[in-house]
Design a protein around this motif. Structure first.
Motif, PDB file in Angstrom:
ATOM      1  N   THR A 102      44.283  28.564  35.240  1.00 41.49           N
ATOM      2  CA  THR A 102      43.036  29.094  35.799  1.00 41.49           C
ATOM      3  C   THR A 102      43.184  29.453  37.273  1.00 41.49           C
ATOM      4  OG1 THR A 102      42.252  26.823  36.146  1.00 41.49           O
ATOM      5  CG2 THR A 102      41.514  27.966  34.155  1.00 41.49           C
ATOM      6  N   SER A 103      43.977  28.701  38.017  1.00 42.25           N
ATOM      7  CA  SER A 103      44.228  29.069  39.413  1.00 42.25           C
ATOM      8  C   SER A 103      44.980  30.385  39.501  1.00 42.25           C
ATOM      9  CB  SER A 103      45.023  27.975  40.129  1.00 42.25           C
ATOM     10  OG  SER A 103      44.265  26.818  40.274  1.00 42.25           O
ATOM     11  N   ALA A 104      45.951  30.567  38.624  1.00 40.73           N
ATOM     12  CA  ALA A 104      46.705  31.825  38.623  1.00 40.73           C
ATOM     13  C   ALA A 104      45.787  33.000  38.346  1.00 40.73           C
ATOM     14  CB  ALA A 104      47.822  31.763  37.582  1.00 40.73           C
ATOM     15  N   ILE A 105      44.929  32.854  37.361  1.00 38.10           N
ATOM     16  CA  ILE A 105      44.012  33.949  37.029  1.00 38.10           C
ATOM     17  C   ILE A 105      43.062  34.230  38.193  1.00 38.10           C
ATOM     18  CG2 ILE A 105      42.095  34.590  35.522  1.00 38.10           C
ATOM     19  CD1 ILE A 105      43.594  33.057  33.287  1.00 38.10           C
ATOM     20  N   CYS A 106      42.478  33.187  38.758  1.00 40.76           N
ATOM     21  CA  CYS A 106      41.500  33.377  39.844  1.00 40.76           C
ATOM     22  C   CYS A 106      42.136  33.939  41.106  1.00 40.76           C
ATOM     23  CB  CYS A 106      40.817  32.045  40.167  1.00 40.76           C
ATOM     24  SG  CYS A 106      39.712  31.461  38.892  1.00 40.76           S
ATOM     25  N   VAL A 107      43.232  33.341  41.531  1.00 39.03           N
ATOM     26  CA  VAL A 107      43.846  33.741  42.808  1.00 39.03           C
ATOM     27  C   VAL A 107      44.454  35.134  42.707  1.00 39.03           C
ATOM     28  CG1 VAL A 107      45.707  33.191  44.419  1.00 39.03           C
ATOM     29  CG2 VAL A 107      44.217  31.385  43.584  1.00 39.03           C
ATOM     30  N   ILE A 108      45.147  35.427  41.628  1.00 40.32           N
ATOM     31  CA  ILE A 108      45.768  36.747  41.493  1.00 40.32           C
ATOM     32  C   ILE A 108      44.708  37.832  41.363  1.00 40.32           C
ATOM     33  CG2 ILE A 108      47.202  38.167  39.978  1.00 40.32           C
ATOM     34  CD1 ILE A 108      48.948  35.672  39.563  1.00 40.32           C
ATOM     35  N   SER A 109      43.658  37.572  40.615  1.00 45.41           N
ATOM     36  CA  SER A 109      42.607  38.593  40.497  1.00 45.41           C
ATOM     37  C   SER A 109      41.858  38.772  41.817  1.00 45.41           C
ATOM     38  CB  SER A 109      41.644  38.233  39.369  1.00 45.41           C
ATOM     39  OG  SER A 109      40.979  37.031  39.646  1.00 45.41           O
ATOM     40  N   MET A 110      41.643  37.700  42.566  1.00 49.57           N
ATOM     41  CA  MET A 110      40.998  37.817  43.868  1.00 49.57           C
ATOM     42  C   MET A 110      41.876  38.622  44.834  1.00 49.57           C
ATOM     43  SD  MET A 110      39.920  34.696  46.410  1.00 49.57           S
ATOM     44  CE  MET A 110      41.587  34.080  46.430  1.00 49.57           C
ATOM     45  N   PHE A 111      43.160  38.303  44.856  1.00 52.77           N
ATOM     46  CA  PHE A 111      44.085  39.010  45.736  1.00 52.77           C
ATOM     47  C   PHE A 111      44.178  40.478  45.352  1.00 52.77           C
ATOM     48  CE2 PHE A 111      48.026  40.232  47.680  1.00 52.77           C
ATOM     49  CZ  PHE A 111      48.092  39.451  48.820  1.00 52.77           C
ATOM     50  N   TRP A 112      44.285  40.755  44.050  1.00 54.73           N
ATOM     51  CA  TRP A 112      44.419  42.132  43.591  1.00 54.73           C
ATOM     52  C   TRP A 112      43.149  42.926  43.847  1.00 54.73           C
ATOM     53  CZ3 TRP A 112      48.662  44.559  42.841  1.00 54.73           C
ATOM     54  CH2 TRP A 112      48.624  45.840  42.286  1.00 54.73           C
ATOM     55  N   THR A 113      41.988  42.285  43.758  1.00 50.74           N
ATOM     56  CA  THR A 113      40.722  42.962  44.048  1.00 50.74           C
ATOM     57  C   THR A 113      40.662  43.393  45.506  1.00 50.74           C
ATOM     58  OG1 THR A 113      39.595  41.675  42.346  1.00 50.74           O
ATOM     59  CG2 THR A 113      38.217  42.717  43.995  1.00 50.74           C
ATOM     60  N   VAL A 114      41.027  42.491  46.416  1.00 52.12           N
ATOM     61  CA  VAL A 114      41.023  42.846  47.841  1.00 52.12           C
ATOM     62  C   VAL A 114      42.051  43.944  48.112  1.00 52.12           C
ATOM     63  CG1 VAL A 114      41.528  41.960  50.164  1.00 52.12           C
ATOM     64  CG2 VAL A 114      40.150  40.614  48.595  1.00 52.12           C
ATOM     65  N   PHE A 115      43.219  43.823  47.517  1.00 51.13           N
ATOM     66  CA  PHE A 115      44.251  44.835  47.726  1.00 51.13           C
ATOM     67  C   PHE A 115      43.800  46.202  47.227  1.00 51.13           C
ATOM     68  CE2 PHE A 115      48.067  47.184  46.505  1.00 51.13           C
ATOM     69  CZ  PHE A 115      48.785  47.122  47.681  1.00 51.13           C
ATOM     70  N   SER A 116      43.181  46.246  46.051  1.00 48.56           N
ATOM     71  CA  SER A 116      42.766  47.535  45.512  1.00 48.56           C
ATOM     72  C   SER A 116      41.574  48.127  46.285  1.00 48.56           C
ATOM     73  CB  SER A 116      42.450  47.418  44.023  1.00 48.56           C
ATOM     74  OG  SER A 116      41.368  46.549  43.839  1.00 48.56           O
ATOM     75  N   PHE A 117      40.673  47.290  46.773  1.00 48.33           N
ATOM     76  CA  PHE A 117      39.566  47.808  47.600  1.00 48.33           C
ATOM     77  C   PHE A 117      40.080  48.371  48.906  1.00 48.33           C
ATOM     78  CE2 PHE A 117      36.074  44.986  45.614  1.00 48.33           C
ATOM     79  CZ  PHE A 117      35.832  45.954  44.658  1.00 48.33           C
ATOM     80  N   LEU A 118      41.018  47.693  49.545  1.00 51.27           N
ATOM     81  CA  LEU A 118      41.524  48.168  50.836  1.00 51.27           C
ATOM     82  C   LEU A 118      42.432  49.396  50.689  1.00 51.27           C
ATOM     83  CD1 LEU A 118      42.320  44.812  52.651  1.00 51.27           C
ATOM     84  CD2 LEU A 118      40.456  46.381  53.110  1.00 51.27           C
ATOM     85  N   SER A 119      43.184  49.448  49.623  1.00 52.48           N
ATOM     86  CA  SER A 119      44.115  50.561  49.479  1.00 52.48           C
ATOM     87  C   SER A 119      43.453  51.788  48.843  1.00 52.48           C
ATOM     88  CB  SER A 119      45.315  50.144  48.636  1.00 52.48           C
ATOM     89  OG  SER A 119      44.908  49.845  47.323  1.00 52.48           O
ATOM     90  N   GLY A 120      42.410  51.581  48.070  1.00 51.52           N
ATOM     91  CA  GLY A 120      41.732  52.699  47.428  1.00 51.52           C
ATOM     92  C   GLY A 120      42.489  53.253  46.244  1.00 51.52           C
ATOM     93  N   TRP A 121      43.420  52.480  45.694  1.00 53.57           N
ATOM     94  CA  TRP A 121      44.211  52.950  44.562  1.00 53.57           C
ATOM     95  C   TRP A 121      43.543  52.596  43.273  1.00 53.57           C
ATOM     96  CZ3 TRP A 121      49.275  50.732  46.941  1.00 53.57           C
ATOM     97  CH2 TRP A 121      49.721  51.601  47.937  1.00 53.57           C
TER      98      TRP A 121
END
Length: 121
Positions: A102-121
């Motif tokens: 559950t930590s892997a799912i939460c942390v990776i999805s949180m990180f990927w969400t911020v990355f995709s919002f900032l990069s616009g990809w």
């Protein structure tokens, strides 16, 4: 009036002794519960760094230039990841497999969400 007052006082004394007995039986200092926070914090920290490596694996070394400008956003995710790991470890009572998944799912999805919002990809 005096009889009523003496009944109230005696009832309070009886309830007080009941609570004292109950407190003696379930004294929290006698029960030692293990601390799950170190394990959860470590799991959250490890998955933070694994999530940090995913954009490098997907987009290559050009990700470094993007992260040079946006590092404060990703640095702010580190304590959040550690707290997520601690909270999930407490929730699962130290079950390391459930906490890890559950930590892997939460942390990776949180990180990927911020990355995709900032990069616009």
């Amino acid at each position: 009036m005096q009889a009523l007052l003496s009944r109230l006082v005696s009832r309070i004394r009886v309830e007080n002794t009941r609570y004292q007995r109950l407190a003696q039986v379930t004294n929290s200092s006698d029960i030692d519960e293990p601390s799950y926070s170190m394990q959860g914090g470590f799991i959250g920290f490890v998955f933070y760094w694994l999530a940090f490596a995913i954009p490098f694996m997907v987009y290559g070394s050009n990700t470094l230039f993007f992260l040079l400008y946006t590092w404060p956003f990703f640095l702010a995710l580190m304590p959040v990841s550690v707290l997520i790991g601690i909270a999930l470890s407490m929730f699962f009572r130290g079950g390391w497999f459930k906490t890890s998944v559950t930590s892997a799912i939460c942390v990776i999805s949180m990180f990927w969400t911020v990355f995709s919002f900032l990069s616009g990809w």
